[in-house]
Design a protein around this motif. Structure first.
Motif, PDB file in Angstrom:
ATOM      1  N   ASP A 285     -12.503  -2.244 -23.128  1.00 13.06           N
ATOM      2  CA  ASP A 285     -13.237  -3.063 -22.158  1.00 13.06           C
ATOM      3  C   ASP A 285     -14.290  -3.959 -22.798  1.00 13.06           C
TER       4      ASP A 285
ATOM      5  N   ILE B 229     -17.458   0.580 -15.101  1.00 16.18           N
ATOM      6  CA  ILE B 229     -16.778  -0.644 -14.692  1.00 16.18           C
ATOM      7  C   ILE B 229     -16.327  -0.487 -13.242  1.00 16.18           C
TER       8      ILE B 229
ATOM      9  N   ALA C 268     -16.396   2.988 -18.792  1.00 18.56           N
ATOM     10  CA  ALA C 268     -15.829   1.983 -19.685  1.00 18.56           C
ATOM     11  C   ALA C 268     -15.185   2.661 -20.885  1.00 18.56           C
TER      12      ALA C 268
ATOM     13  N   PRO D 287     -11.317  -5.764 -13.353  1.00 24.27           N
ATOM     14  CA  PRO D 287     -12.766  -5.576 -13.456  1.00 24.27           C
ATOM     15  C   PRO D 287     -13.516  -6.658 -12.678  1.00 24.27           C
TER      16      PRO D 287
ATOM     17  N   GLU E 293     -13.799  -1.883 -10.416  1.00 23.05           N
ATOM     18  CA  GLU E 293     -12.535  -2.603 -10.352  1.00 23.05           C
ATOM     19  C   GLU E 293     -12.090  -2.749  -8.897  1.00 23.05           C
TER      20      GLU E 293
END
Length: 159
Positions: A12, A55, A8, A62, A57
């Motif tokens: 974010d 994170i 991150a 995300p 994705e």
């Protein structure tokens, strides 16, 4: 559509906070969320962070996160990782985001010579338990988590 995992970044923080709230809502604990975006950003993106976030994705959007920190085992004589939160948005479940987040943490453990990756799961959360069982994560049934918070914590500190 492959799921990717990345660390991150400060940009974010709105997404991270939305995931925290969504997880708390799923766990029926939304009323306990006191953290703010500023709180999380101050811990995740400071000069010497002790809290970390990855994170997940899918196609650049995300879809989940893992918040974690290092712990230490005196018995093993090495650090490990404690996974505080793992969350994948409902519409992305089953696409491999949760497994990708855990794989990234397992890879970090392996690369850094860490002793273990551990976390807690609510006893009623059968889908999560089944997912973790499928990965080979064993339940530590001989341990009971204990916690001091709020007035009990203050009372002990002042005794």
């Amino acid at each position: 559509m492959a799921v990717t995992v990345r660390p991150a970044v400060a940009a974010d923080i709105v997404v991270i906070m939305s995931f925290v709230r969504a997880l708390a809502d799923y766990e029926k604990l939304l009323h306990e969320v006191e953290a703010t975006e500023a709180d999380l950003a101050g811990h995740l993106f400071c000069e010497t962070p002790r809290l970390f976030c990855d994170i997940a994705e899918q196609d650049g959007a995300p879809v989940g996160f893992a918040i974690w920190f290092y712990n230490y085992s005196t018995f093993r004589g090495r650090h490990g990782i404690y996974l505080e939160d793992l969350f994948v948005v409902p519409e992305a479940r089953g696409l491999g985001a949760g497994k990708a987040l855990l794989r990234a943490l397992a890879q970090r453990c392996e690369a850094q010579g860490l002793a273990r990756l551990e976390w807690a799961v609510l006893n009623w959360n059968a889908p999560a338990i089944a997912f973790y069982d499928g990965l080979g994560a064993g339940a530590q049934t001989e341990w009971t988590v204990r916690r001091l918070t709020d007035q009990a914590l203050v009372s002990l500190a002042r005794s």
